[in-house]
Every structure is written in C-alpha cells, then in structure tokens.
Design a protein around this motif. Structure first.
Motif, mmCIF file in Angstrom:
data_model
loop_
_atom_site.group_PDB
_atom_site.id
_atom_site.type_symbol
_atom_site.label_atom_id
_atom_site.label_comp_id
_atom_site.label_asym_id
_atom_site.label_seq_id
_atom_site.Cartn_x
_atom_site.Cartn_y
_atom_site.Cartn_z
ATOM 1 N N GLY A 25 -1.722 -12.672 -5.083
ATOM 2 C CA GLY A 25 -2.495 -11.537 -5.563
ATOM 3 C C GLY A 25 -3.957 -11.620 -5.143
ATOM 4 N N SER A 26 -4.646 -10.516 -5.300
ATOM 5 C CA SER A 26 -6.080 -10.444 -5.010
ATOM 6 C C SER A 26 -6.728 -9.571 -6.072
ATOM 7 N N VAL A 27 -8.032 -9.426 -6.005
ATOM 8 C CA VAL A 27 -8.733 -8.564 -6.957
ATOM 9 C C VAL A 27 -8.235 -7.133 -6.810
ATOM 10 N N GLU A 28 -8.061 -6.676 -5.554
ATOM 11 C CA GLU A 28 -7.618 -5.307 -5.292
ATOM 12 C C GLU A 28 -6.143 -5.113 -5.605
ATOM 13 N N LYS A 29 -5.351 -6.161 -5.357
ATOM 14 C CA LYS A 29 -3.900 -6.087 -5.555
ATOM 15 C C LYS A 29 -3.438 -7.327 -6.314
ATOM 16 N N PRO A 30 -3.642 -7.319 -7.640
ATOM 17 C CA PRO A 30 -3.247 -8.488 -8.435
ATOM 18 C C PRO A 30 -1.727 -8.677 -8.476
ATOM 19 N N VAL A 31 -1.306 -9.870 -8.848
ATOM 20 C CA VAL A 31 0.118 -10.140 -9.035
ATOM 21 C C VAL A 31 0.678 -9.096 -9.989
ATOM 22 N N GLY A 32 1.824 -8.535 -9.632
ATOM 23 C CA GLY A 32 2.448 -7.482 -10.421
ATOM 24 C C GLY A 32 2.227 -6.095 -9.844
ATOM 25 N N THR A 33 1.364 -5.981 -8.809
ATOM 26 C CA THR A 33 1.151 -4.698 -8.135
ATOM 27 C C THR A 33 2.373 -4.397 -7.273
ATOM 28 N N VAL A 34 3.019 -3.278 -7.539
ATOM 29 C CA VAL A 34 4.193 -2.884 -6.765
ATOM 30 C C VAL A 34 4.070 -1.408 -6.406
ATOM 31 N N TRP A 35 4.269 -1.122 -5.120
ATOM 32 C CA TRP A 35 4.322 0.256 -4.627
ATOM 33 C C TRP A 35 5.769 0.649 -4.434
ATOM 34 N N PHE A 36 6.098 1.858 -4.866
ATOM 35 C CA PHE A 36 7.447 2.410 -4.775
ATOM 36 C C PHE A 36 7.398 3.717 -3.998
ATOM 37 N N SER A 37 8.477 4.008 -3.263
ATOM 38 C CA SER A 37 8.578 5.299 -2.591
ATOM 39 C C SER A 37 10.034 5.733 -2.538
ATOM 40 N N SER A 75 0.838 -1.199 0.000
ATOM 41 C CA SER A 75 0.000 0.000 0.000
ATOM 42 C C SER A 75 0.868 1.242 0.000
ATOM 43 N N GLU A 76 0.261 2.344 -0.385
ATOM 44 C CA GLU A 76 0.982 3.617 -0.385
ATOM 45 C C GLU A 76 1.415 3.993 1.025
ATOM 46 N N GLU A 77 0.523 3.815 1.979
ATOM 47 C CA GLU A 77 0.827 4.206 3.353
ATOM 48 C C GLU A 77 2.040 3.457 3.891
ATOM 49 N N VAL A 78 2.096 2.157 3.624
ATOM 50 C CA VAL A 78 3.198 1.348 4.141
ATOM 51 C C VAL A 78 4.505 1.651 3.408
ATOM 52 N N VAL A 79 4.466 1.798 2.089
ATOM 53 C CA VAL A 79 5.718 2.057 1.367
ATOM 54 C C VAL A 79 6.296 3.421 1.741
ATOM 55 N N ARG A 80 5.430 4.402 1.980
ATOM 56 C CA ARG A 80 5.914 5.708 2.442
ATOM 57 C C ARG A 80 6.576 5.570 3.816
ATOM 58 N N ALA A 81 5.942 4.821 4.703
ATOM 59 C CA ALA A 81 6.501 4.612 6.038
ATOM 60 C C ALA A 81 7.827 3.860 5.958
ATOM 61 N N MET A 82 7.956 2.954 4.999
ATOM 62 C CA MET A 82 9.223 2.245 4.797
ATOM 63 C C MET A 82 10.330 3.207 4.368
ATOM 64 N N ALA A 83 10.019 4.089 3.417
ATOM 65 C CA ALA A 83 11.019 5.060 2.946
ATOM 66 C C ALA A 83 11.448 5.980 4.080
ATOM 67 N N GLU A 84 10.498 6.438 4.863
ATOM 68 C CA GLU A 84 10.807 7.310 6.006
ATOM 69 C C GLU A 84 11.599 6.547 7.067
ATOM 70 N N GLY A 85 11.227 5.290 7.305
ATOM 71 C CA GLY A 85 11.928 4.477 8.288
ATOM 72 C C GLY A 85 13.370 4.201 7.892
#
Length: 164
Positions: A113-125, A81-91
């Motif tokens: 994967g899931s319907v909301e986050k299929p395989v290949g979904t990657v968040w970057f920060s 998720s965006e929230e977690v990847v941002r927290a990772m970058a800050e951490g």
C-alpha cells in the motif's frame, strides 16, 4: 475460501440464473483476487452454460499481454486505478466470446500500500452490453478478508447491473 459461509455461493446461483436467462456469457479479469471470482463461478455445476473464461492477470505484463491493457496506461496511472480496471474489463470482452465481464485490481496487503492507495484499495469494473462502469472501495480486514469481500462485491454489483 468458503463460498458457503460468505454467501458467495447463493450470489453465483442468482448470477447463473440471470445470465442463462439472457443467454449471456461471463468473462473475468482478475488481479488481486487471483482467480477467486472464476473459481467461485465454476464451483457451480453447469457453469459452462454461462461462464466463458477467466483471465488471471496478476502482473502488469499479463494485463498487457492477455487483455491488451496499454503499458503506458499502467505506467501513467498504476495498476490499481480506474483507467486500468476499465481497460481490463474491456480487454476481457475483446479477448473472449463473452457479453459481460468483471475486472478487479487492488492492494490486498499486507504490504504494497501507499498513502494514495492504502492496503484494502480495490478497483472494480463491469462491462455489460458494451457499457463499462467502475468504482473503488477501501475494504477492511486482512488479505483473505479483502479478497473475499472483493469477490462478494463484484458478484453483487454484477447482479444489480444485469437486473438480478
């Protein structure tokens, strides 16, 4: 991973020059790439001049323990998720001596994967000078291709952000 075949080696060389020029250090926080970004960076001789450290935080617990990502944030939004990847970058910045960080979390597949986050979904920060940016991509290919594309994209975007 063949860094030469994918152009990653050249991206790392450019990134090294830009970071060295600015006197900045880089830290990475990786989940789905499992340290591939850090490995690509440290493949280059002399990387200790600009690469500070890498965190491989594959599990949710590792994200919390090593980077300080709140467990409640992961529970509410999911690790990808965006929230977690941002927290990772800050951490990564808080838990290092780096001025710049990269974070990546995603679903490389072939399962998970899931319907909301299929395989290949990657968040970057990326955190550069305390400014954090993030976005997601839906990457094509098998697990190896998703991971390799994630490494390449992460480095390309960091170069753009720091003026490369």
């Amino acid at each position: 991973m063949s860094t030469q075949a994918s152009g990653i080696e050249e991206l790392v060389r450019q990134l090294a020059a830009r970071l060295t020029e600015k006197g900045w250090m880089l830290a990475t926080a990786e989940s789905c790439t499992g340290g591939m970004i850090a490995a690509a960076c440290t493949d280059l001789a002399g990387s200790s001049q600009w690469f500070e450290r890498g965190f491989v935080t594959y599990s949710n617990e590792a994200k919390t323990e090593m980077l300080g990502v709140p467990a409640e944030l992961i529970a509410k939004h999911g690790a990808v998720s965006e929230e977690v990847v941002r927290a990772m970058a800050e951490g990564a910045i808080r838990h290092s001596r780096a001025q710049v960080s990269i974070a990546v979390t995603g679903v490389a597949g072939p399962e998970g994967g899931s319907v909301e986050k299929p395989v290949g979904t990657v968040w970057f920060s990326w955190s550069v000078n305390a400014e954090v940016q993030a976005h997601a991509l839906l990457l094509e290919g098998d697990r190896a291709q998703v991971r390799r594309s994630s490494v390449r994209h992460t480095l390309q975007q960091l170069l753009k952000l720091i003026g490369g």
